[in-house]
Design a protein around this motif. Structure first.
Motif, PDB file in Angstrom:
ATOM      1  N   LEU A 257      99.182  68.793  16.264  1.00 56.95           N
ATOM      2  CA  LEU A 257      99.441  68.536  17.758  1.00 56.95           C
ATOM      3  C   LEU A 257      98.948  69.521  18.711  1.00 56.95           C
ATOM      4  CD1 LEU A 257     100.461  66.393  19.631  1.00 56.95           C
ATOM      5  CD2 LEU A 257     102.596  67.572  19.439  1.00 56.95           C
ATOM      6  N   PRO A 258      99.226  70.715  18.712  1.00 60.15           N
ATOM      7  CA  PRO A 258      98.762  71.504  19.639  1.00 60.15           C
ATOM      8  C   PRO A 258      97.277  71.805  19.517  1.00 60.15           C
ATOM      9  CG  PRO A 258     100.079  72.793  18.143  1.00 60.15           C
ATOM     10  CD  PRO A 258     100.261  71.260  17.800  1.00 60.15           C
ATOM     11  N   LEU A 259      96.958  71.926  18.475  1.00 62.42           N
ATOM     12  CA  LEU A 259      95.250  72.038  18.204  1.00 62.42           C
ATOM     13  C   LEU A 259      94.756  70.857  18.967  1.00 62.42           C
ATOM     14  CD1 LEU A 259      95.306  73.351  14.615  1.00 62.42           C
ATOM     15  CD2 LEU A 259      95.144  74.756  16.869  1.00 62.42           C
ATOM     16  N   LEU A 260      95.239  69.538  18.772  1.00 60.09           N
ATOM     17  CA  LEU A 260      94.456  68.569  19.198  1.00 60.09           C
ATOM     18  C   LEU A 260      94.507  68.537  21.078  1.00 60.09           C
ATOM     19  CD1 LEU A 260      95.390  66.011  16.813  1.00 60.09           C
ATOM     20  CD2 LEU A 260      93.308  66.860  16.858  1.00 60.09           C
ATOM     21  N   VAL A 261      95.609  68.986  21.427  1.00 60.06           N
ATOM     22  CA  VAL A 261      95.838  69.073  22.823  1.00 60.06           C
ATOM     23  C   VAL A 261      94.785  70.056  23.227  1.00 60.06           C
ATOM     24  CG1 VAL A 261      97.610  69.658  24.580  1.00 60.06           C
ATOM     25  CG2 VAL A 261      98.355  68.231  22.860  1.00 60.06           C
ATOM     26  N   MET A 262      94.691  71.177  22.646  1.00 60.11           N
ATOM     27  CA  MET A 262      93.800  72.090  22.952  1.00 60.11           C
ATOM     28  C   MET A 262      92.418  71.679  23.162  1.00 60.11           C
ATOM     29  SD  MET A 262      95.312  75.661  21.325  1.00 60.11           S
ATOM     30  CE  MET A 262      93.554  76.294  21.045  1.00 60.11           C
ATOM     31  N   GLY A 263      91.985  70.520  22.488  1.00 59.09           N
ATOM     32  CA  GLY A 263      90.594  69.895  22.664  1.00 59.09           C
ATOM     33  C   GLY A 263      89.830  70.300  21.540  1.00 59.09           C
ATOM     34  N   MET A 264      90.510  70.995  20.365  1.00 59.91           N
ATOM     35  CA  MET A 264      89.653  71.043  19.155  1.00 59.91           C
ATOM     36  C   MET A 264      89.236  69.846  18.424  1.00 59.91           C
ATOM     37  SD  MET A 264      91.887  74.076  17.244  1.00 59.91           S
ATOM     38  CE  MET A 264      90.699  75.585  17.009  1.00 59.91           C
ATOM     39  N   SER A 265      87.989  69.767  17.916  1.00 59.79           N
ATOM     40  CA  SER A 265      87.554  68.802  17.113  1.00 59.79           C
ATOM     41  C   SER A 265      88.124  68.594  15.706  1.00 59.79           C
ATOM     42  CB  SER A 265      85.921  69.166  17.012  1.00 59.79           C
ATOM     43  OG  SER A 265      85.575  70.188  16.258  1.00 59.79           O
ATOM     44  N   ALA A 266      87.849  67.492  15.234  1.00 60.92           N
ATOM     45  CA  ALA A 266      88.040  67.332  13.912  1.00 60.92           C
ATOM     46  C   ALA A 266      87.878  68.423  12.936  1.00 60.92           C
ATOM     47  CB  ALA A 266      88.014  65.760  13.267  1.00 60.92           C
ATOM     48  N   THR A 267      86.425  68.802  13.255  1.00 55.30           N
ATOM     49  CA  THR A 267      85.897  69.695  12.347  1.00 55.30           C
ATOM     50  C   THR A 267      86.582  71.215  12.477  1.00 55.30           C
ATOM     51  OG1 THR A 267      83.736  68.614  12.296  1.00 55.30           O
ATOM     52  CG2 THR A 267      83.698  70.748  11.629  1.00 55.30           C
ATOM     53  N   GLU A 268      86.614  71.450  13.678  1.00 60.84           N
ATOM     54  CA  GLU A 268      87.437  72.807  13.966  1.00 60.84           C
ATOM     55  C   GLU A 268      88.935  72.774  13.515  1.00 60.84           C
ATOM     56  OE1 GLU A 268      85.310  73.884  18.231  1.00 60.84           O
ATOM     57  OE2 GLU A 268      86.852  72.291  18.166  1.00 60.84           O
ATOM     58  N   VAL A 269      89.651  71.749  13.769  1.00 59.08           N
ATOM     59  CA  VAL A 269      90.913  71.596  13.146  1.00 59.08           C
ATOM     60  C   VAL A 269      91.052  71.759  11.735  1.00 59.08           C
ATOM     61  CG1 VAL A 269      92.994  70.530  12.959  1.00 59.08           C
ATOM     62  CG2 VAL A 269      91.925  70.442  15.217  1.00 59.08           C
ATOM     63  N   GLY A 270      90.161  70.914  10.957  1.00 64.81           N
ATOM     64  CA  GLY A 270      90.225  71.095   9.671  1.00 64.81           C
ATOM     65  C   GLY A 270      89.615  72.417   8.973  1.00 64.81           C
ATOM     66  N   SER A 271      88.644  73.088   9.624  1.00 61.37           N
ATOM     67  CA  SER A 271      88.471  74.458   9.286  1.00 61.37           C
ATOM     68  C   SER A 271      89.745  75.330   9.289  1.00 61.37           C
ATOM     69  CB  SER A 271      87.178  75.216   9.974  1.00 61.37           C
ATOM     70  OG  SER A 271      86.177  74.239   9.743  1.00 61.37           O
ATOM     71  N   ARG A 272      90.372  75.405  10.556  1.00 58.82           N
ATOM     72  CA  ARG A 272      91.483  76.102  10.669  1.00 58.82           C
ATOM     73  C   ARG A 272      92.653  76.120   9.929  1.00 58.82           C
ATOM     74  NH1 ARG A 272      94.129  77.869  16.433  1.00 58.82           N
ATOM     75  NH2 ARG A 272      92.174  78.799  16.423  1.00 58.82           N
ATOM     76  N   LEU A 273      92.892  74.586   9.497  1.00 57.49           N
ATOM     77  CA  LEU A 273      93.762  74.219   8.642  1.00 57.49           C
ATOM     78  C   LEU A 273      93.585  73.982   7.163  1.00 57.49           C
ATOM     79  CD1 LEU A 273      95.906  71.769  10.994  1.00 57.49           C
ATOM     80  CD2 LEU A 273      96.302  74.516  10.365  1.00 57.49           C
ATOM     81  N   PHE A 274      92.192  74.111   6.631  1.00 57.14           N
ATOM     82  CA  PHE A 274      91.702  74.006   5.464  1.00 57.14           C
ATOM     83  C   PHE A 274      92.023  72.705   4.888  1.00 57.14           C
ATOM     84  CE2 PHE A 274      93.132  78.376   5.882  1.00 57.14           C
ATOM     85  CZ  PHE A 274      91.621  79.105   5.660  1.00 57.14           C
ATOM     86  N   ILE A 275      91.673  71.745   5.655  1.00 53.80           N
ATOM     87  CA  ILE A 275      91.681  70.225   5.355  1.00 53.80           C
ATOM     88  C   ILE A 275      90.331  69.605   6.083  1.00 53.80           C
ATOM     89  CG2 ILE A 275      94.302  70.098   5.383  1.00 53.80           C
ATOM     90  CD1 ILE A 275      93.925  68.708   8.211  1.00 53.80           C
ATOM     91  N   ALA A 276      90.182  68.410   5.216  1.00 51.30           N
ATOM     92  CA  ALA A 276      88.956  67.722   5.641  1.00 51.30           C
ATOM     93  C   ALA A 276      88.957  67.018   6.857  1.00 51.30           C
ATOM     94  CB  ALA A 276      88.485  66.480   4.556  1.00 51.30           C
ATOM     95  N   PRO A 277      87.830  67.205   7.669  1.00 47.88           N
ATOM     96  CA  PRO A 277      87.857  66.314   8.979  1.00 47.88           C
ATOM     97  C   PRO A 277      88.375  64.942   9.023  1.00 47.88           C
ATOM     98  CG  PRO A 277      85.865  67.650   8.621  1.00 47.88           C
ATOM     99  CD  PRO A 277      86.519  67.686   7.388  1.00 47.88           C
ATOM    100  N   GLN A 278      88.058  63.993   7.868  1.00 46.78           N
ATOM    101  CA  GLN A 278      88.647  62.957   8.027  1.00 46.78           C
ATOM    102  C   GLN A 278      90.221  63.043   7.709  1.00 46.78           C
ATOM    103  OE1 GLN A 278      86.894  60.016   8.469  1.00 46.78           O
ATOM    104  NE2 GLN A 278      88.906  59.246   8.438  1.00 46.78           N
TER     105      GLN A 278
END
Length: 70
Positions: A17-38
């Motif tokens: 949630l906070p990462l999405l609110v910050m405007g991070m893309s699915a790729t950026e969030v995935g990289s940070r949390l070690f999960i796939a963009p999908q």
């Protein structure tokens, strides 16, 4: 935190949630949390549904506690 509990988000959705609110893309969030963009997109869809919103702008408006970090 408070919003995540009110909406009944899972622990992982609460992390996203906070990462999405910050405007991070699915790729950026995935990289940070070690999960796939999908996987991020799936969580994002569930967060939007639980929050009753359809856009990023609506999500930001619904999360005043995260706006300061965005």
């Amino acid at each position: 935190a408070v919003v995540a509990r009110e909406w009944g988000l899972s622990a992982r959705e609460g992390e996203l949630l906070p990462l999405l609110v910050m405007g991070m893309s699915a790729t950026e969030v995935g990289s940070r949390l070690f999960i796939a963009p999908q996987t991020v997109k799936t969580h994002r869809y569930r967060i939007y549904r639980k929050a009753g919103v359809g856009t990023h702008a609506e999500l930001m408006e619904s999360c005043p506690e995260y706006r300061e970090i965005a």
